[in-house]
Design an enzyme around this catalytic site. Structure first.
Site, PDB file in Angstrom:
ATOM      1  N   LYS A 156      -1.142  -1.989  13.131  1.00 37.51           N
ATOM      2  CA  LYS A 156      -2.495  -2.027  12.567  1.00 37.51           C
ATOM      3  C   LYS A 156      -3.524  -2.312  13.665  1.00 37.51           C
ATOM      4  CE  LYS A 156      -0.790  -3.477   8.051  1.00 37.51           C
ATOM      5  NZ  LYS A 156      -0.482  -4.567   7.133  1.00 37.51           N
ATOM      6  N   ASP A 158      -7.515  -5.444   2.157  1.00 43.97           N
ATOM      7  CA  ASP A 158      -6.224  -5.024   1.586  1.00 43.97           C
ATOM      8  C   ASP A 158      -6.399  -4.649   0.116  1.00 43.97           C
ATOM      9  OD1 ASP A 158      -4.023  -4.713   3.165  1.00 43.97           O
ATOM     10  OD2 ASP A 158      -3.450  -6.835   3.163  1.00 43.97           O
ATOM     11  N   GLN A 191      -1.098 -10.919   6.360  1.00 40.77           N
ATOM     12  CA  GLN A 191       0.112 -10.107   6.262  1.00 40.77           C
ATOM     13  C   GLN A 191       1.138 -10.767   5.335  1.00 40.77           C
ATOM     14  OE1 GLN A 191       0.596  -6.993   7.749  1.00 40.77           O
ATOM     15  NE2 GLN A 191       2.499  -6.948   6.583  1.00 40.77           N
TER      16      GLN A 191
END
Ligand code: NAP
Length: 290
Positions: A52, A119, A96
């Site tokens: 990412k 997200d 994460q």
């Protein structure tokens, strides 16, 4: 049969984002800034996070990596989240997942400022998504929608069977496919481990989104001719011929099913790269929203 090439499509989108960022910078605008919170050293998580950050670099974003110990308490992690919420330079950030067992994932997600939740996991953003309001969409379902869109695949009036109802893939994908929108307007059946007539449903599906995490689960005999296959599954299976010692396998038995499909995503190189690019799109959206 046409391969839905997520690698190529995501590169096209990254190029478009890079152009937009360059134009933004030229006009003296803000450089998009994404932060990533990584707790512990889970091998897959480290790989995902590094990928990412690399994507961000490619398109000209600024990045911040917040690396925290596996033993951090929930309270301390929530303090880090609050710091990121207050940091004016950071446009969006992700924590994460999965988090260590002693930390409640949902509590952490709820603490993220919905305007920085790139997200798209915060209930406020999921609610907006369900109401078809502009918001950050969860990365994997958004990547699937982009792939259908870029290949101009007809979804209106089609029967879409989603296999798996996780909060990050199956459930949001089913909502997006059923929205009054393109891609969408499909008649959606959301299935899970308690579904009793899965084979029958799959055989009647025009579009299958497989997200259950069981390699080669869907086979040729379960699908009809012309079906569109979106294979989200990525299970690591041992492969001594690979440097890493494993390879990724999808939920669909590619060899047989691809003979019947009109479109199919490969694994790897299908949904995975599209998921990664969605995070960049959401971060840019956070900047635009300012
Ligand atoms: P998950 O949280 O483990 O959920 C799996 C879902 O599949 C559950 O809803 C489960 O039903 C359902 N299921 C399990 N066995 C089934 C069966 N025999 N028939 C029908 N449904 C069944 O999985 P996830 O996080 O959504 O991930 C799914 C897969 O996608 C994994 O391989 C993951 O690695 C991969 N993934 C890939 C990407 C990408 O970017 N390519 C992103 C995210 C995930 P119940 O709810 O009844 O338990």
């Amino acid at each position: 049969m046409i391969i839905l090439d997520g690698k190529k499509t995501s590169q096209e989108i990254r190029n478009e984002i890079a152009d937009e960022v360059a134009a933004l910078k030229e006009k003296g605008g803000k450089t998009p800034h994404l932060a990533v919170v990584l707790v512990g050293n889970n091998g897959a998580s480290v790989t995902y996070v590094n990928a990412k950050l690399k994507d961000c670099e490619e398109v000209g974003f600024n990045t911040t990596m917040v690396k925290l110990s596996e033993t951090i308490s929930e309270k301390e992690l929530l303090e880090e989240v609050h710091k990121l919420n207050k940091n004016k330079d950071i446009d969006g950030y992700i924590v994460q997942l999965p988090l260590p067992n002693h930390i409640d994932d949902q509590k952490v997600i709820m603490a993220i400022d919905p305007e920085k939740d790139v997200d798209g996991f915060h209930p406020q953003n999921l609610g907006k998504m369900a109401l078809n309001l502009p918001t950050f969409l969860p990365a994997t379902p958004m990547g699937i929608m982009d792939l259908l869109d870029r290949y101009n695949i007809e979804t209106g009036g089609k029967h879409c069977v989603v296999v798996g109802r996780s909060h990050i893939v199956g459930l949001p994908a089913s909502i997006l496919m059923g929205r009054n929108h393109y891609p969408g307007n499909a008649t959606v059946t959301l299935t899970h481990s308690r579904t009793t007539n899965l084979k029958e449903l799959l055989k009647n599906a025009d579009i299958i989104i497989a997200a259950l995490g069981k390699p080669d689960f869907i086979t040729e005999d379960m699908v009809k001719d012309g079906v569109v296959i979106i294979d989200v599954g990525t299970t690591r299976v041992v492969d001594k011929s690979k440097k890493s010692g494993y390879r990724l396998k999808g939920d669909v038995e590619f060899e047989g099913v691809s003979k019947k499909a009109s479109y199919i995503t490969p694994v790897p190189g299908g949904v995975g790269p599209m998921t990664r690019v969605s995070l960049l799109k959401n971060t840019l959206m956070a900047v635009r929203a300012k």
